[in-house]
Design an enzyme around this catalytic site. Structure first.
Site, PDB file in Angstrom:
ATOM      1  N   LYS A 197       0.839  -1.206   0.000  1.00 44.86           N
ATOM      2  CA  LYS A 197       0.000   0.000   0.000  1.00 44.86           C
ATOM      3  C   LYS A 197       0.872   1.253   0.000  1.00 44.86           C
ATOM      4  O   LYS A 197       0.581   2.235  -0.693  1.00 44.86           O
ATOM      5  CB  LYS A 197      -0.939  -0.022   1.216  1.00 44.86           C
ATOM      6  CG  LYS A 197      -2.091  -1.000   1.037  1.00 44.86           C
ATOM      7  CD  LYS A 197      -2.818  -1.343   2.313  1.00 44.86           C
ATOM      8  CE  LYS A 197      -3.817  -2.479   2.041  1.00 44.86           C
ATOM      9  NZ  LYS A 197      -4.446  -3.033   3.217  1.00 44.86           N
TER      10      LYS A 197
ATOM     11  N   GLN B 163      -4.904  -1.887   9.259  1.00 47.56           N
ATOM     12  CA  GLN B 163      -4.703  -3.209   8.664  1.00 47.56           C
ATOM     13  C   GLN B 163      -5.303  -4.289   9.565  1.00 47.56           C
ATOM     14  O   GLN B 163      -4.967  -4.376  10.748  1.00 47.56           O
ATOM     15  CB  GLN B 163      -3.199  -3.453   8.455  1.00 47.56           C
ATOM     16  CG  GLN B 163      -2.881  -4.721   7.714  1.00 47.56           C
ATOM     17  CD  GLN B 163      -3.430  -4.731   6.287  1.00 47.56           C
ATOM     18  OE1 GLN B 163      -3.282  -3.756   5.542  1.00 47.56           O
ATOM     19  NE2 GLN B 163      -4.089  -5.814   5.894  1.00 47.56           N
TER      20      GLN B 163
ATOM     21  N   ASP C 121     -11.493   2.187   3.565  1.00 53.34           N
ATOM     22  CA  ASP C 121     -11.785   0.765   3.382  1.00 53.34           C
ATOM     23  C   ASP C 121     -13.295   0.534   3.277  1.00 53.34           C
ATOM     24  O   ASP C 121     -13.735  -0.550   2.916  1.00 53.34           O
ATOM     25  CB  ASP C 121     -11.255  -0.049   4.583  1.00 53.34           C
ATOM     26  CG  ASP C 121      -9.923  -0.722   4.277  1.00 53.34           C
ATOM     27  OD1 ASP C 121      -9.639  -0.944   3.083  1.00 53.34           O
ATOM     28  OD2 ASP C 121      -9.190  -1.007   5.241  1.00 53.34           O
TER      29      ASP C 121
END
Ligand code: NAP
Length: 284
Positions: free
Chosen positions: A52, A96, A119
């Protein structure tokens, strides 16, 4: 032979567009920033976070990593997220997952500001997807929709079958296909007569997490087959949820693993981060 839906090439095109948008935003005085929070030392999470960061760098998005020890408390993590929520130079926040136990993922996600939730895991964003009034889409289903578009097959009126009902892939995937007027069936581990259902699918999305689960006899000739799986064969080789060699002889379109859904998921995070920056700066 099926046409390969090339996720790598499609993701590269998306990234070029994102880089152009980042440059344009810079001319308007907006520097796009993403915070990536990683707790503990899970090797797979480390790889995802490194990727990322690399992706951000490639398109000119400023990324800041926050690495916290596995022993981090809920309070410490929530405090960090609240600080990031209040920073105007951070447009997107990504935590994460999975988090090490006993951290409570749900309350961590709930702490992320809705407008920085790139997200799209916050319940408000999930609900907005349900009613079709969303700013952010979860990265994997969003990337899959772009790959279906690359096939040129219109979703409207098609039989769409999604195998898997996870909150991050299966359920939102079904919702996006429904928003495009597909006739959607969601299958899971308790589904009876799975093959009977998958054989009807003009568009089949496999998000099961079992190597080569979808075999050739489960696929309708000419179908669009999307393989979300990131699985390992007994010899350690990476493969998907679809028996690629056999199914690609029968399907009309197919995504490979690697090089299909994976790169698209990464590209969609960048797209969401741009969207967040625009929203926060009232730019269309
Ligand atoms: P998950 O949370 O484990 O969900 C798997 C789903 O498959 C569940 O809904 C489960 O049903 C269903 N399932 C399991 N066995 C089944 C069977 N025999 N028949 C029918 N359905 C069955 O997994 P996920 O997070 O959605 O991920 C799925 C796969 O995609 C994994 O391989 C993951 O690594 C991969 N993935 C890839 C990307 C990417 O970017 N490429 C992103 C996310 C995930 P129940 O609900 O009944 O248990």
């Amino acid at each position: 032979m099926a046409v390969i839906l090339d996720g790598k090439a499609t993701a590269a095109r998306v990234k070029t567009q994102v880089a152009e948008e980042v440059a344009l935003l810079k001319t308007k005085g907006v520097a796009v920033g993403l915070a990536v929070v990683i707790v503990g030392d899970d090797p797979a999470s480390r790889v995802y976070v490194n990727n990322k960061k690399k992706d951000c760098e490639a398109v000119g998005i400023h990324s800041e990593e926050f690495t916290m020890p596995a022993a981090t408390t809920q309070e410490e993590l929530v405090t960090l997220i609240k600080t990031l929520n209040s920073r105007s130079d951070i447009n997107g926040i990504l935590v994460q997952l999975p988090l090490p136990k006993p951290l409570d993922e749900k309350s961590v996600i709930n702490t992320i500001a809705v407008e920085k939730d790139v997200d799209a895991f916050h319940p408000v964003n999930v609900g907005r997807i349900m009613i079709g009034d969303f700013d952010f889409l979860p990265c994997t289903p969003a990337g899959i929709m772009e790959l279906i578009d690359v096939s040129g097959v219109a979703v409207e009126g098609k039989e769409c079958v999604v195998i898997g009902r996870s909150n991050i892939v299966g359920k939102p995937m079904a919702m996006l296909l429904l928003h495009r007027n597909g006739t959607v069936t969601v299958c899971h581990s308790r589904t009876k007569n799975l093959k009977e259902i998958t054989l009807r699918a003009d568009i089949l999305v496999a998000a099961v997490g079992r190597p080569q689960f979808v075999t050739e006899d489960m696929v309708k000739p000419g179908a669009v087959v999307i393989d979300v799986g990131m699985d390992r064969l007994p010899d350690g080789k990476l493969c998907g949820d679809v028996d690629y060699d056999a199914v690609s002889k029968k399907a009309g379109y197919i995504t490979p693993v690697p090089g299909g859904v994976g790169p698209m998921t990464r590209a969609m995070l960048l797209k969401n981060t741009i969207k967040a920056a625009k929203l926060q700066n009232n730019i269309d």
